[in-house]
Every structure is written in C-alpha cells, then in structure tokens.
Design an enzyme around this catalytic site. Structure first.
Site, PDB file in Angstrom:
ATOM      1  N   CYS A 133      -2.657  -2.353 -22.044  1.00 18.93           N
ATOM      2  CA  CYS A 133      -2.772  -2.058 -20.617  1.00 18.93           C
ATOM      3  C   CYS A 133      -1.688  -2.754 -19.788  1.00 18.93           C
ATOM      4  O   CYS A 133      -1.682  -2.649 -18.568  1.00 18.93           O
ATOM      5  CB  CYS A 133      -4.154  -2.425 -20.101  1.00 18.93           C
ATOM      6  SG  CYS A 133      -4.562  -4.151 -20.344  1.00 18.93           S
ATOM      7  N   GLU A 170      -3.611 -11.661 -24.406  1.00 18.69           N
ATOM      8  CA  GLU A 170      -2.577 -12.013 -23.420  1.00 18.69           C
ATOM      9  C   GLU A 170      -1.910 -13.339 -23.729  1.00 18.69           C
ATOM     10  O   GLU A 170      -1.013 -13.762 -23.005  1.00 18.69           O
ATOM     11  CB  GLU A 170      -3.217 -12.137 -22.026  1.00 18.69           C
ATOM     12  CG  GLU A 170      -3.793 -10.868 -21.497  1.00 18.69           C
ATOM     13  CD  GLU A 170      -4.526 -11.095 -20.188  1.00 18.69           C
ATOM     14  OE1 GLU A 170      -3.968 -10.758 -19.144  1.00 18.69           O
ATOM     15  OE2 GLU A 170      -5.661 -11.619 -20.226  1.00 18.69           O
ATOM     16  N   HIS A 191       0.823  -1.220   0.000  1.00 18.94           N
ATOM     17  CA  HIS A 191       0.000   0.000   0.000  1.00 18.94           C
ATOM     18  C   HIS A 191       0.850   1.260   0.000  1.00 18.94           C
ATOM     19  O   HIS A 191       0.575   2.195  -0.724  1.00 18.94           O
ATOM     20  CB  HIS A 191      -0.853   0.053   1.275  1.00 18.94           C
ATOM     21  CG  HIS A 191      -2.013  -0.859   1.244  1.00 18.94           C
ATOM     22  ND1 HIS A 191      -3.065  -0.680   0.399  1.00 18.94           N
ATOM     23  CD2 HIS A 191      -2.293  -1.967   1.956  1.00 18.94           C
ATOM     24  CE1 HIS A 191      -3.950  -1.638   0.594  1.00 18.94           C
ATOM     25  NE2 HIS A 191      -3.497  -2.443   1.537  1.00 18.94           N
ATOM     26  N   ASN A 199       1.944  -7.924 -19.839  1.00 21.78           N
ATOM     27  CA  ASN A 199       2.520  -8.626 -18.678  1.00 21.78           C
ATOM     28  C   ASN A 199       2.417 -10.130 -18.852  1.00 21.78           C
ATOM     29  O   ASN A 199       3.387 -10.865 -18.637  1.00 21.78           O
ATOM     30  CB  ASN A 199       1.803  -8.217 -17.387  1.00 21.78           C
ATOM     31  CG  ASN A 199       1.795  -6.722 -17.174  1.00 21.78           C
ATOM     32  OD1 ASN A 199       2.547  -6.013 -17.817  1.00 21.78           O
ATOM     33  ND2 ASN A 199       0.952  -6.240 -16.299  1.00 21.78           N
ATOM     34  N   ASP A 200       1.232 -10.594 -19.253  1.00 21.12           N
ATOM     35  CA  ASP A 200       1.061 -12.026 -19.490  1.00 21.12           C
ATOM     36  C   ASP A 200       1.553 -12.424 -20.876  1.00 21.12           C
ATOM     37  O   ASP A 200       2.155 -13.483 -21.036  1.00 21.12           O
ATOM     38  CB  ASP A 200      -0.417 -12.411 -19.325  1.00 21.12           C
ATOM     39  CG  ASP A 200      -0.760 -12.681 -17.875  1.00 21.12           C
ATOM     40  OD1 ASP A 200       0.029 -13.391 -17.212  1.00 21.12           O
ATOM     41  OD2 ASP A 200      -1.765 -12.167 -17.398  1.00 21.12           O
TER      42      ASP A 200
HETATM   43  C1  PEP Z   1      -1.390  -8.028 -18.439  1.00 22.58           C
HETATM   44  O1  PEP Z   1      -1.328  -9.254 -18.398  1.00 22.58           O
HETATM   45  O2  PEP Z   1      -0.656  -7.307 -19.149  1.00 22.58           O
HETATM   46  C2  PEP Z   1      -2.378  -7.320 -17.610  1.00 22.58           C
HETATM   47  C3  PEP Z   1      -2.548  -6.015 -17.697  1.00 22.58           C
HETATM   48  O3  PEP Z   1      -3.082  -8.065 -16.718  1.00 22.58           O
HETATM   49  P1  PEP Z   1      -2.537  -8.439 -15.244  1.00 22.58           P
HETATM   50  O4  PEP Z   1      -1.208  -7.740 -15.070  1.00 22.58           O
HETATM   51  O5  PEP Z   1      -3.582  -7.985 -14.307  1.00 22.58           O
HETATM   52  O6  PEP Z   1      -2.415  -9.909 -15.366  1.00 22.58           O
HETATM   53 MG    MG Z   2      -2.891 -10.404 -17.420  1.00 17.50          MG
END
Ligand code: PEP
Ligand code: MG
Length: 533
Positions: free
Chosen positions: A491, A420, A179, A443-444
């Site tokens: 994102c 993803e 946090h 990210n994934d």
């Molecule tokens: C991603 O996978 O890029 C994503 C934004 O989702 P998270 O990071 O919540 O898995």
């Molecule tokens: Mg993800």
C-alpha cells in the site's frame, strides 16, 4: 512567451486554455470603524453568520464538517477579540488573527496538519467577507475552457467551482497534499501548485499551457510550443482513455487473481475509489478521522464512518488500519510529548497499546462495522511478535465484550500486519504464522531500511524504493507470506508507480493498493503484462 516551473507534482496532464485570475476582494463600500463595542458586535454577528453558512454546507461535505469545528473553536474568536481590544477594527483583527493562526498550523511538522492552515485561512476569509459586504462567489464569470489562477485555492472553493468548465488550476501557494490537488488528481484535472510569482506574471485572458506532469506553466506560448503541447495533450488523453478501459477489469495471471485496491482517507474517497473501479480498499487511513476532529472521535462516530465505508465497498474488502499517529504526526488534543527522534519514537501501534481505552474504542467500532461487509483490520508499525500478540489479545477482549452485549460483528475478521520496519522484514516468517495478511508500506520501509527521512530532500537520492536492500526486503516479505499461505499486498506509493508493476508481479505480488487516480493506470499496466505473457 514565458515559462514558470516548480518541483511540486500536483496533478498530471496537460491543459491549454485562458487564464481566469481570481479576484477575492469585495467590491463593497470602504469599512468604517465603529466604537470598541460596535466592533465586537460586528465580529460576533459575522462569526454567527459564518457558522450558519458553514453548517448549511456541512450537510453535503466532510470538508465543511471540519470547518464547523474550527469556526466554533474559542481559540479563533479569542484571537480576534484580543486584537479588537488592542484597538484594531474587526476586519483588521480578523486579518491579523488569520496570519497568526495560519502560521501556527503551517509550522507544525506534519504535512496533513500543516494543510489545516488552509482551512483556518478559508474560514477567516469568510468571516472577513461577512464583515465587509457579504460572501461573493469569486468564480463568477468562469467560462468553458478557463484555467483558474489564484494565490491559493480553499477547500470551500471546491463547492463553488464548476469542474465541467475548468481545464486546469495554477496556484502560487499550496502543496501536493492540499485539498485542491487531491481533488484535481481524482478528477484528472491538470494542476500546478506552489508556483511563486505566478500572480505577478499572469492576467485574466492570457493564453496558458498547464503541464501538470512537468510542473510547468507557459504564458503566451508561441505557435511551435503550442503545437508541441497540443500533441502531448492528445497523446496523454488517448493513453488515459485506453487505460480507462481497464478500470473495471478483473485481472488474472497464471490463473491467479491480481487485485488493485485503493488507498483512502475518508468515506468520500472510498466512494470515489469504487466508482473508479477499485477491487477493494487496501488501506483506510483511520488517522484522518482523528486529525480532522477537535477531539477524539467517539466509538459511535467511528463506527458510522467505517460502516458507511464498508457499505460503499459493497462486499469488496475494506482494510482499516488502526490509528497511525505519533512522532511528528501529532494530534493536538492528545498532548503528545516532544521527541528528539520522532520517527523512531512513540507512534502507531506503540501509542495504541499504551492508550488502551482509546484503542478499544477504535477496535470496537471496526468490529461493529465488520457486520456490514468484508472489513479487515491492520496494525501499523509492528516490530515484534509481542506487539502483534498484544494487539490481537485486545481485539479478542473487544470481541468478547461485544458478544456479551449481543452486538453483531464478524467473528473471523482478518487481521493484518503492515510491514514498514526492517524488524518486521527480518521476522516476516514469524509474523506470517500469526496473522492473516501482510501489506508492505514502502513509504516507511524505504526510510527505515535506507536510514533516510522520507521528507528530507537532502537525502532524497538515498530514499530509493528500487535500491537493492529494499528489493531484497520485498522479496523476503512476499516469499515469507507465500510460504505461510497468507495474502501479501503493498500500500506504499511504489504500488502506484506503473514502472514498478512488472518487477512486483515478477516477485509474485498479487495486491496493489494505489492512489485513486492510479487505479486505471495500474490495471492497464497489469493487463498489458498479462497480454504480453
Ligand atoms: C507506508 O508507510 O508505506 C504507508 C502506506 O503508510 P503511511 O504513508 O500512511 O505512513
Ligand atoms: Mg507508514
């Protein structure tokens, strides 16, 4: 002069100031143990008092709403009473139970749930203080220009700290997702966390340099070092001020609007993002609502949260991602089975399609909230057209139910797919013909394309969003979206990396959904690019 370093990146920026080492001990009389019955009664009273204090605080903060559920959880009181029965005094039993339950949460292989350990310890600190002379404000005496040094900062501390006075934070424990880091980043306060041994090295009044960008703390710096960092601080502040001027800008390229959305996990995040100049919310991680709660949030509770987020967006888009849990991101009350390969297992849309009633409750809440603004729905971890078709079919069923009940919703609500997985990339053209927008979750996507776990430091060299394979995947997805005439955003963390902005613009990416603290930085970068054209 001494230098301490960590590899955790908590909150960027440089601060020079005086150390304020937090003392959480109560200066009360020594505790005298009573009879077994008295110890139980004292604990019960301290628990009730803690509940009342948290209830009062919960009226203005979501953090404390989560605390209220924890303090009322019988698991907590059972753990303490069992230790009192074994012969410990109430404060001793609280300390042992705090260690045990804290360790249990920390051991969960998920960073968000592991961070709940901090909430649990925070509550135990309060109960212990109520047993031994009352809760005191550990920040009493903080002066302008102080740097807070503590073993760990708790969520409840955030309500006690005067951020106008504080130049920075240094903690021995904690992770970049705690946090304090999230708040520090949103307020642009430099912070270094996870700095083992800092409490043995620093005392109140010491001169400190906090280099949040480099994860360094300099104790008693010499004049040359001080001058060097003061210059860096000035440069950093000047850059931030320059970036800030772009925060509310509307950005165009070749006559086309480029959007900078923000990623959010709560209504408070949405409000902060809007205040920071976001053009909308490109990813509302709905799983936070489920993870912060001891039971599944009801349709009404979800509706209230989504509708409040929609109102905070004031007409700007709000993209709500349906529940992305499963695999290692477990929600204890759902009782997920243990899996050998959780990242390749039962997660996200796979869970929602199977737990149909839960999925319907969420979709109905999102649809109802869509009457309050430009709410869009997005499905995570799609790998086949059938999954998308089935999810859309459930959405249509929910719409039909609401129509029959006479409940308002946005009939033409936009439906998006998170890209993803390599499978989604390879069928991007097919998916594009069946949805209204894409959002690339780098990210994934990077971990699945490179077959490298996003949290495993051993393969961090392979987890590279700039690798050729990932680059090609991005191009395929953006051009499939362009050909189908649908919107495509990003994102994942890469969207917040200003070094990638130019590259992504060249690929014709027009929506960047970034961390709240990166909004002005990315807008500045996009503006700069526009002016250099
Ligand atoms: C991603 O996978 O890029 C994503 C934004 O989702 P998270 O990071 O919540 O898995
Ligand atoms: Mg993800």
């Amino acid at each position: 002069m001494r230098l301490l370093e960590t590899s955790v990146r908590a909150s960027e920026g440089i601060a020079v100031g005086r150390a304020f080492v937090v003392n959480r001990c109560n200066d009360s009389q020594p505790y005298e143990k009573g009879s077994l019955e008295q110890e139980h009664t004292r604990f019960e009273q301290a628990l009730t008092l803690s509940h009342e204090q948290i209830e009062q605080l919960a009226t203005d903060s979501e953090i404390f709403a989560a605390h209220l559920e924890i303090v009322d959880d019988p698991m907590l009181s059972d753990a303490v009473t069992a230790h009192i029965d074994e012969g410990l005094s109430a404060p001793e039993a609280v300390a042992v139970a705090s260690e045990e339950l804290g360790a249990m949460f920390e051991a969960i292989d998920d960073e968000y749930l592991a961070a709940r350990a901090t909430d649990v310890k925070d509550i135990f600190v309060r109960i212990a203080a109520n047993l031994t002379g009352g809760v005191k404000n550990p920040f009493e005496g903080v002066e302008d220009g102080d740097i807070i040094v503590d073993s760990e900062l708790f969520p409840s501390d955030m309500a006690l700290l005067d951020f106008a006075k504080i130049r920075g934070f240094v903690t021995a424990e904690g992770s970049a997702t705690s946090h304090v880091c999230i708040i520090a980043r949103n307020l642009s306060v430099p912070a270094v966390v996870g700095l083992k041994g800092v409490l043995e090295q620093v005392k109140s009044g010491d001169k400190l340099i906090v280099d949040g960008s480099g994860g360094r703390v300099v104790i008693d710096p010499d004049m040359a070092t001080l001058d060097e960092y003061k210059l860096q601080e000035l440069n950093y502040k000047a850059l931030q001020a320059e970036q800030q001027q772009s925060a509310t800008a509307e950005i165009y390229r070749n006559g086309e609007r480029i959007y900078v959305f923000a990623n959010a996990g709560s209504v408070e995040d949405v409000e902060r993002a809007m205040a920071a100049g976001a053009d909308g919310i490109g990813l509302f991680r709905s799983e936070f609502l489920y993870m912060q709660s001891a039971t599944e949030p009801t349709e009404q509770q979800q509706y209230e949260a989504y509708a409040a987020a929609a109102r905070a967006c004031d007409g700007k888009p709000l993209i709500i991602r349906t529940l992305d849990i499963g695999g290692d991101k477990a929600v204890p009350y759902l009782g997920f089975p243990k899996e050998d390969n959780p990242f390749l297992g039962w997660r996200a849309i796979r869970v929602s399609l199977e737990c149909r009633e839960m999925f319907c409750r969420q979709l109905r809440a999102i649809l109802r909230a869509s009457a309050e603004g430009d709410v869009r729905v997005m499905f995570p971890m799609i790998t086949t057209l059938e999954e998308l078709a089935e999810a859309k079919c459930v959405l249509e069923q929910c719409k039909a139910e609401l129509t029959a009940e006479g409940v308002a919703y946005r009939e033409d609500i936009k439906v998006g797919v998170m890209i993803e997985t390599p499978a989604a990339v390879l069928i991007a053209d097919i998916l594009a013909a069946n949805c209204d927008f894409f959002s690339i979750g780098t990210n994934d996507l990077v971990q699945y394309i490179m077959a490298a776990d996003r949290a495993n430091a051993k393969v961090a060299n392979l987890y590279n969003p700039y690798s050729q394979a990932v680059q090609r995947a991005r191009e395929m997805v953006i051009s499939a979206a362009d050909r189908a005439g649908i919107e495509c955003g990003m994102c994942g963390e890469l969207a917040s990396d200003s070094q990638a902005t130019e590259l992504l613009l060249d690929m014709h990416l027009r929506e960047y959904s970034v961390n709240i603290g990166a909004i002005s930085k990315i807008k500045y970068q996009l503006n700069k690019n526009q002016n250099e054209e």
